[in-house]
Design an enzyme around this catalytic site. Structure first.
Site, PDB file in Angstrom:
ATOM      1  N   SER A 147      15.145  -3.803  -6.476  1.00 14.75           N
ATOM      2  CA  SER A 147      14.314  -2.597  -6.451  1.00 14.75           C
ATOM      3  C   SER A 147      14.325  -1.973  -5.063  1.00 14.75           C
ATOM      4  O   SER A 147      14.435  -2.671  -4.048  1.00 14.75           O
ATOM      5  CB  SER A 147      12.871  -2.937  -6.831  1.00 14.75           C
ATOM      6  OG  SER A 147      12.022  -1.795  -6.708  1.00 14.75           O
ATOM      7  N   ASP A 152       8.812  -1.608   2.670  1.00 16.28           N
ATOM      8  CA  ASP A 152       7.417  -1.178   2.840  1.00 16.28           C
ATOM      9  C   ASP A 152       6.457  -2.276   2.375  1.00 16.28           C
ATOM     10  O   ASP A 152       6.195  -2.406   1.174  1.00 16.28           O
ATOM     11  CB  ASP A 152       7.181   0.102   2.028  1.00 16.28           C
ATOM     12  CG  ASP A 152       5.754   0.633   2.171  1.00 16.28           C
ATOM     13  OD1 ASP A 152       4.993   0.084   2.999  1.00 16.28           O
ATOM     14  OD2 ASP A 152       5.409   1.588   1.444  1.00 16.28           O
ATOM     15  N   PRO A 153       5.916  -3.067   3.299  1.00 18.10           N
ATOM     16  CA  PRO A 153       4.987  -4.143   2.902  1.00 18.10           C
ATOM     17  C   PRO A 153       3.737  -3.615   2.197  1.00 18.10           C
ATOM     18  O   PRO A 153       3.097  -4.347   1.441  1.00 18.10           O
ATOM     19  CB  PRO A 153       4.620  -4.810   4.232  1.00 18.10           C
ATOM     20  CG  PRO A 153       5.662  -4.364   5.200  1.00 18.10           C
ATOM     21  CD  PRO A 153       6.115  -3.020   4.744  1.00 18.10           C
ATOM     22  N   ASP A 154       3.405  -2.333   2.445  1.00 18.37           N
ATOM     23  CA  ASP A 154       2.183  -1.767   1.888  1.00 18.37           C
ATOM     24  C   ASP A 154       2.465  -0.979   0.606  1.00 18.37           C
ATOM     25  O   ASP A 154       1.613  -0.239   0.144  1.00 18.37           O
ATOM     26  CB  ASP A 154       1.527  -0.845   2.932  1.00 18.37           C
ATOM     27  CG  ASP A 154       0.052  -0.619   2.649  1.00 18.37           C
ATOM     28  OD1 ASP A 154      -0.634  -1.593   2.270  1.00 18.37           O
ATOM     29  OD2 ASP A 154      -0.415   0.524   2.790  1.00 18.37           O
ATOM     30  N   HIS A 155       3.632  -1.163   0.034  1.00 20.36           N
ATOM     31  CA  HIS A 155       4.005  -0.431  -1.182  1.00 20.36           C
ATOM     32  C   HIS A 155       3.023  -0.758  -2.313  1.00 20.36           C
ATOM     33  O   HIS A 155       2.587  -1.904  -2.463  1.00 20.36           O
ATOM     34  CB  HIS A 155       5.415  -0.820  -1.601  1.00 20.36           C
ATOM     35  CG  HIS A 155       6.059   0.135  -2.545  1.00 20.36           C
ATOM     36  ND1 HIS A 155       5.708   0.201  -3.886  1.00 20.36           N
ATOM     37  CD2 HIS A 155       7.043   1.067  -2.367  1.00 20.36           C
ATOM     38  CE1 HIS A 155       6.449   1.127  -4.488  1.00 20.36           C
ATOM     39  NE2 HIS A 155       7.263   1.663  -3.596  1.00 20.36           N
ATOM     40  N   LYS A 169      11.161 -10.021  -4.388  1.00 19.08           N
ATOM     41  CA  LYS A 169      12.488  -9.519  -4.725  1.00 19.08           C
ATOM     42  C   LYS A 169      13.390  -9.533  -3.492  1.00 19.08           C
ATOM     43  O   LYS A 169      14.579  -9.869  -3.576  1.00 19.08           O
ATOM     44  CB  LYS A 169      12.394  -8.099  -5.299  1.00 19.08           C
ATOM     45  CG  LYS A 169      11.911  -8.038  -6.748  1.00 19.08           C
ATOM     46  CD  LYS A 169      11.939  -6.624  -7.285  1.00 19.08           C
ATOM     47  CE  LYS A 169      11.480  -6.551  -8.736  1.00 19.08           C
ATOM     48  NZ  LYS A 169      12.424  -7.198  -9.663  1.00 19.08           N
TER      49      LYS A 169
END
Length: 275
Positions: A147, A152-155, A169
């Site tokens: 994906s 972006d850890p804050d996704h 993932k």
């Protein structure tokens, strides 16, 4: 003359025997499309499914057992993968965890079934598939559907049920890349249910594409995965984002692999080959 010999040798290098492909997650929406596409192309394809009842509904099999290449298994249990992977020459991983949400816009309303969190399916389950494939099938190309969004850890996807799905993932991608197996990692943007070959496909890296809306039909993702399986040398050791936009529909999917290479990954032609 010399040029024609070199060109012929190059083509010979790209010709591979028809593979025996195992598609895992074959009753999922992307996996089912990939399975059907490969079958339509005459590829010897197997499906790993969680239950035969759903396989009959989604894959339109009759007996839905090993005689039809349908294998029931659990990606978290190595023993259940062995039979499906014995004798295959390529692996397509389309498995993924799925949150149950009362309101998809409210991450706190989401949860995962016990034992089916992203750490279980997207990370450890993918690890186990790769390990078993390497041991039982003695290796071959692995095409993984991952994906976009992993930078972006804050996704918001990470917040669904506090599952950190993109983090896991990404860890699965790293495991595959370090496995020593030839790989292609395809990282699509938002998945939709449109028809294949109707949109212009784009590739990129590290979430730098900003298509509006950020969507791609699952059928096109399956189409790119199928081409990677059928042209493994063209797609070997590539990891790229994949998205689409309105425009001229992309017909030559294999050209995306060349576009996905960094500039330094393109082969430098020796002057001798220009004779």
């Amino acid at each position: 003359m010399a040029f024609r010999v070199v060109a012929l040798l190059s083509l010979v290098g790209l010709v591979v025997a028809s593979p025996t492909v195992l598609v895992t997650g074959a009753t999922g929406r992307t996996g089912a499309l990939l399975y059907s596409m490969l079958k339509a192309k005459g590829v010897n394809v197997r499906a790993l499914v969680r239950n035969a009842t759903k396989a009959k509904e989604v894959l339109k099999c009759s007996s839905c057992d090993q005689s039809e290449g349908i294998y029931v298994g659990d990606v978290t249990e190595s023993e259940s993968l062995t039979a499906a992977m014995t004798g295959v020459t390529a692996l397509a991983i389309a498995t993924g965890s799925a949150p149950h949400c009362k309101d998809f816009k409210d991450p706190s309303s989401c949860s995962y079934p016990k034992g089916a969190y992203p750490i279980d399916i997207d990370f450890h389950g993918t690890e186990l598939q790769i390990e078993t494939f390497a041991k039982v099938a003695k290796g071959g190309p692995v095409v993984l559907c991952s994906s976009m969004g992993t930078t972006d850890p804050d996704h918001f996807l990470n917040k669904l049920g506090n599952g950190n799905i993109l983090f896991f993932k990404l860890n699965a991608e790293a495991f595959l890349m370090s496995s020593g197996l030839p790989f292609t990692i395809i990282k699509p943007c938002g998945l939709s249910d449109g028809n294949a070959a109707q949109r212009e496909l784009h590739v990129g890296h590290d979430d730098q594409m900003h298509e509006t809306p950020p969507q791609i039909p699952r059928a096109d993702v399956a189409r790119v995965m199928a081409e990677a399986l059928l042209q493994p040398k063209l797609a070997e050791n590539l990891r790229f984002d994949l998205c689409s936009q309105s425009g001229t529909p992309t017909e030559d999917v294999s050209a995306l692999f060349d576009a996905a290479r960094f500039p330094w990954q393109h082969p430098v032609q020796s002057p001798m080959l220009l004779v």
